[in-house]
Design a protein around this motif. Sequence first.
Motif, short mmCIF file in Angstrom:
data_model
loop_
_atom_site.label_atom_id
_atom_site.label_comp_id
_atom_site.label_asym_id
_atom_site.label_seq_id
_atom_site.Cartn_x
_atom_site.Cartn_y
_atom_site.Cartn_z
N VAL B 421 -9.95 14.52 -1.78
CA VAL B 421 -9.72 14.30 -0.51
C VAL B 421 -8.09 14.59 -1.08
O VAL B 421 -7.37 15.29 -0.36
CB VAL B 421 -9.36 13.30 0.09
N ILE B 422 -7.83 14.51 -2.37
CA ILE B 422 -6.41 14.99 -2.77
C ILE B 422 -5.99 16.32 -3.75
O ILE B 422 -5.07 16.50 -3.33
CB ILE B 422 -5.63 12.88 -3.65
N GLN B 423 -7.63 16.19 -4.57
CA GLN B 423 -7.26 17.41 -5.45
C GLN B 423 -7.67 18.77 -4.29
O GLN B 423 -6.59 19.56 -5.15
CB GLN B 423 -7.96 17.47 -6.11
N ALA B 424 -8.12 18.62 -3.26
CA ALA B 424 -7.75 19.53 -2.26
C ALA B 424 -6.61 19.89 -1.17
O ALA B 424 -5.95 21.67 -0.92
CB ALA B 424 -9.24 19.69 -1.33
N GLN B 425 -5.61 19.12 -1.30
CA GLN B 425 -4.44 18.58 -0.89
C GLN B 425 -3.76 19.58 -1.33
O GLN B 425 -2.90 20.70 -1.71
CB GLN B 425 -4.40 17.87 -0.44
N LEU B 426 -3.75 19.04 -2.51
CA LEU B 426 -2.64 20.36 -3.84
C LEU B 426 -2.65 21.21 -3.85
O LEU B 426 -2.13 22.13 -4.44
CB LEU B 426 -2.96 19.52 -4.56
N ALA B 427 -5.10 21.57 -4.19
CA ALA B 427 -4.24 23.48 -3.97
C ALA B 427 -4.04 24.10 -3.13
O ALA B 427 -3.66 24.79 -2.37
CB ALA B 427 -6.28 23.12 -4.29
N VAL B 428 -4.06 23.54 -1.72
CA VAL B 428 -3.50 24.18 -0.28
C VAL B 428 -2.14 24.12 -0.44
O VAL B 428 -1.80 25.29 -0.07
CB VAL B 428 -4.20 23.43 0.73
N LEU B 429 -1.38 23.40 -1.00
CA LEU B 429 -0.29 23.61 -0.76
C LEU B 429 0.20 24.04 -2.43
O LEU B 429 1.13 24.98 -1.48
CB LEU B 429 0.02 21.78 -1.00
N LYS B 430 -0.15 23.92 -2.94
CA LYS B 430 0.36 25.20 -3.96
C LYS B 430 0.30 26.57 -3.41
O LYS B 430 0.92 27.44 -3.77
CB LYS B 430 -1.04 25.70 -5.65
N ALA B 431 -1.29 26.87 -2.74
CA ALA B 431 -1.18 27.95 -2.06
C ALA B 431 -0.03 28.60 -1.15
O ALA B 431 -0.13 29.58 -1.16
CB ALA B 431 -2.72 28.18 -2.01
N ALA B 432 -0.67 27.50 -0.54
CA ALA B 432 0.85 27.83 0.39
C ALA B 432 2.10 27.97 0.46
O ALA B 432 3.00 28.07 0.38
CB ALA B 432 0.87 26.70 1.79
N GLY B 433 2.78 27.18 -1.38
CA GLY B 433 3.94 27.96 -1.82
C GLY B 433 4.63 26.37 -1.67
O GLY B 433 6.44 26.02 -0.38
N ALA B 434 4.42 25.78 -1.18
CA ALA B 434 4.55 23.87 -0.55
C ALA B 434 4.84 23.10 -1.56
O ALA B 434 3.81 23.31 -2.04
CB ALA B 434 4.20 23.38 0.79
N PRO B 435 5.91 22.93 -1.95
CA PRO B 435 5.72 22.11 -3.62
C PRO B 435 5.49 20.07 -2.64
O PRO B 435 5.64 20.38 -1.54
CB PRO B 435 7.62 21.82 -3.31
N ALA B 436 4.39 20.23 -3.87
CA ALA B 436 4.23 19.02 -3.23
C ALA B 436 4.47 17.66 -4.50
O ALA B 436 4.29 18.16 -5.84
CB ALA B 436 2.66 18.83 -3.46
N SER B 437 4.57 16.51 -4.29
CA SER B 437 4.09 15.63 -5.19
C SER B 437 3.62 14.09 -4.78
O SER B 437 3.28 14.25 -3.56
CB SER B 437 5.36 15.31 -5.35
N LEU B 438 3.46 13.25 -5.84
CA LEU B 438 2.17 12.71 -5.62
C LEU B 438 3.14 10.67 -5.52
O LEU B 438 3.96 10.69 -5.76
CB LEU B 438 1.65 12.50 -6.81
N TYR B 439 2.68 10.19 -4.68
CA TYR B 439 3.55 8.87 -4.17
C TYR B 439 2.31 7.49 -4.66
O TYR B 439 1.59 7.74 -3.64
CB TYR B 439 4.35 9.13 -2.98
N PRO B 440 3.07 6.63 -5.17
CA PRO B 440 1.62 5.62 -5.46
C PRO B 440 1.21 5.13 -3.84
O PRO B 440 -0.18 5.02 -3.83
CB PRO B 440 2.40 4.55 -6.37
N ARG B 441 1.98 4.68 -3.13
CA ARG B 441 1.83 4.25 -1.93
C ARG B 441 3.15 3.98 -1.21
O ARG B 441 3.75 3.96 -1.43
CB ARG B 441 1.33 2.48 -1.86
N ASN B 442 2.15 4.25 0.65
CA ASN B 442 2.60 4.44 1.46
C ASN B 442 3.31 2.50 1.68
O ASN B 442 2.50 2.29 2.00
CB ASN B 442 2.48 4.88 3.30
N ALA B 443 4.80 2.78 2.04
CA ALA B 443 5.56 1.18 2.54
C ALA B 443 4.50 1.38 4.36
O ALA B 443 4.65 -0.49 4.60
CB ALA B 443 6.58 1.02 2.18
N GLY B 444 4.16 2.03 4.96
CA GLY B 444 4.02 1.54 5.91
C GLY B 444 1.73 2.27 5.84
O GLY B 444 1.85 1.87 4.80
#
Lengths: 508, 508
Positions: B421-444
């Motif tokens: 679920v996470i790694q596929a996101q990173l791959a799609v975002l990379k391919a789409a040229g959208a910079p991506a970063s990881l965050y430990p946890r939503n406060a929401g």
Amino acid sequence: MSEGSMMDRRLLLQGAAASAVLLAQGCATAQVSTNERTAITKAIASGHNDTVSRLQQWIANPSIAAENRNMPGGADYMKKLALDAGFQHAEVIPTDGHPGVFATMDNGAKTWFGIYFMYDVKQFDPAEWTSPPLEARVIDKPGFGKVMMGRGAVNQKGPQTAFLAALHALRAVGKKPPVNLVLVAEGEEEIASPHFHQVVQNPKVLPAIQKCVGIIIPSASQARSGQVTISLGAKGAVELELVSSAEKWGRGPAQDLHSSQKARVDSPAWHLVSALNSLVTPDGNTPAIEGWFEKVRPLTAREQELVTIAAQSTNESEAKASAGVKRWIDDLDYRSSIERLVSQPTVNIQGLVGGYTGPGGKTILPTRVLAKIDLRLVPNMTREDCIAKLKAHLAKHGFGDIDVNVSGGYDPTETAEDSQVIQAQLAVLKAAGAPASLYPRNAGSWPGSVFTGPPLKIPAGQFGLGYGQGAHAPDEFYLIESAIPKVAGLDAVTMGFVDYLYEIAARS
Amino acid sequence: MSEGSMMDRRLLLQGAAASAVLLAQGCATAQVSTNERTAITKAIASGHNDTVSRLQQWIANPSIAAENRNMPGGADYMKKLALDAGFQHAEVIPTDGHPGVFATMDNGAKTWFGIYFMYDVKQFDPAEWTSPPLEARVIDKPGFGKVMMGRGAVNQKGPQTAFLAALHALRAVGKKPPVNLVLVAEGEEEIASPHFHQVVQNPKVLPAIQKCVGIIIPSASQARSGQVTISLGAKGAVELELVSSAEKWGRGPAQDLHSSQKARVDSPAWHLVSALNSLVTPDGNTPAIEGWFEKVRPLTAREQELVTIAAQSTNESEAKASAGVKRWIDDLDYRSSIERLVSQPTVNIQGLVGGYTGPGGKTILPTRVLAKIDLRLVPNMTREDCIAKLKAHLAKHGFGDIDVNVSGGYDPTETAEDSQVIQAQLAVLKAAGAPASLYPRNAGSWPGSVFTGPPLKIPAGQFGLGYGQGAHAPDEFYLIESAIPKVAGLDAVTMGFVDYLYEIAARS
């Protein structure tokens, strides 16, 4: 705010023994002959329908200061009622808030006497009433008689209309009232009279009241037993809002914020909770504001005696049922509860409002919340000193940013037991066969200090036979034709005011 | 409750550096040829007006659980949307609350994947909007492009409609989606999903989800910079009311009582203030409920590293402006504020309601007052344990009579960084040229624990390009035609979902 006083009385008087003398047969008091008294009684009966109609029309025109409803209109109406009752002069007195009314009736008498009216009524929600609150229907209420149900019926339009009816009746029989009268009325009684002192201290008004030997507000003072408790004073009151806002605090969100941010954003709601918590002892029953008891005068020996009499002559179970409580604070015994009621200042939360108040939840961190508070003051506390102490306390404890928005209030009031205002009441009640007792101080409040405090310092009280219920509540009513033994209906109440004016005249 | 998560992201990402690669030119990912991808892109463009119209019609039909508005209707509508998008089977799943929806699309693929929808929206007041919230008008918003303004536009109908548009587009070009799909939808997301576990654990639904390699909720995840922050979890949440009443306490008045009686009658309002005050430290910032931190797992070294990256790559001034605050609690530095945001449980007051809440004051001692509260939980706290601890704390401190009325909530959720679920996101975002970063946890919060917790234990996250604002607030909008560099409009968002499904298929 006069409901409290009436409630106190009823609580205290239910179950008390009562005289068997009928009110309608009460003997004449000073300076009016038996024949004259009979004629006045007949005139009151002849005017009964007019009086009822006058009260209904007044109730149909409510003025509510808290809602800014019909406020100039209510003052004009009050002025008209005074002129109709024979006051030669009546005028609306502007204030910084809603206007008051001032009227005089010079009857060529030796003595001047003051009458205080309120032309405003408490807010109401018609949905909560079984009878439309502005229609003022006359209803058969089993066990009571015929009552008029409507907002303001007992608090205070009914008793006030009865007083005016006394003047109408005297005029009908060709007699002038035995005293000269000064009427002062306000439209902000139900919001704690924030500007009434401006009415009283108006340069046109003050000299007139200064001539008065005393002043009363007409009220329905009888318990169902017929007994009347005469209070020798009332607590002072201050109404205010405590407002905690990010804007003022400089912490927390400028607008309502998603609640997930609570982990790193301050909350004006928690700030208010903490501030409120500092104002009272953990049980919520004793003020903990610094210096709050500094000026509190303990009850005198006579006041303690009156508390004991009140405890002995009234019924605790009925008092608890009337208040809707199973136990007093700290499980106090009955006498202690009365002693606390008359002697202790209070800090009360009327309401809490802030953030999301609809159905279910909403994940916000509110930018602003408030508490509606009333303070009750006992002698020798003063409104101004208490407000200053509250602000100082908040500042000292880290809550100096919390706004203290005072909307009204006044000092405690006291009237000496040996004053004409009180002694004339005792005489009229005795003559009318209504058992009477003295009570040190109402826990409820009325702005008597405007009269009893400087600069006037004249005796002030409440007076009136009669009965009603539901001041401030739905289905408020005032007794018109009494089916309760020893309790006066409208006409007997009216005659009681006639007798009171003669009694005042006789004692001056 | 997903607003919080999106807000976190935006706060963190504003001002971050972003790639110059245009989304519309993102290269194809696994298993779809360049020609096919071009055809799909064209089909999305051809279907654009239908998609916009579909979103507008959905917004025009709001379901609001808190108001019990259009609840069975919203589920039926959701079912219809699924069938229209090509799900072969769709049915409404009853719960003890409002119904959910379950749909499946067997495409003969090797892999099953889950999609989670919410068909409900947050309450709204049309008077606060500049555009009618149910008309979903497409508006030119300078600096943004064409946006659709309406309740639910971004939270969550817009992103969900874009996901469905991806299925419509694949069908239009004669391609089956590369994975089989299970859709589960609920109508109580905005009241903290009190019955969603009943949807998921329904005997028809559970086996279907069990086959899935993961599940996402479509969302608009881009900041204005174009950057996407991928959260590896979210706090749990509990929504509840604390109700203090004379009825339950056995103290105080059975009905609202005249406030003069405070001198001898207990106050449920002060009782609530005292109880609330015991729940947090005096500054309101740290839970003080006994044992509250017992199960709190400190941040791991990797989570601390991600916090540091987040603090370095985002702008504190913009984060403060977005939250509307001048300073964090305790005047924390920015990194500490982020660490606290992701790591600390909270007790928040959403609202205070009780007694007289209208204009001005009313001299009553209320019989009942309440506080609306939300709790945010971090691993390894659980909803049930926290509710039990809260009740035990209240009971121990003399507030056992205060009702704890829980309306919804769920445990925290976590998804491993190395999951599909996470790694596929990173791959799609990379391919789409959208910079991506990881965050430990939503406060929401969102109810991911329904999937990540027992019995399912499958990875769950949020995914979607695109942009919107105003979830839970007036003038909520979703970007339709983007004028923001590097931020996807509706069609590019739709293509992002196509790419994500192929990426999931390629990794299975």
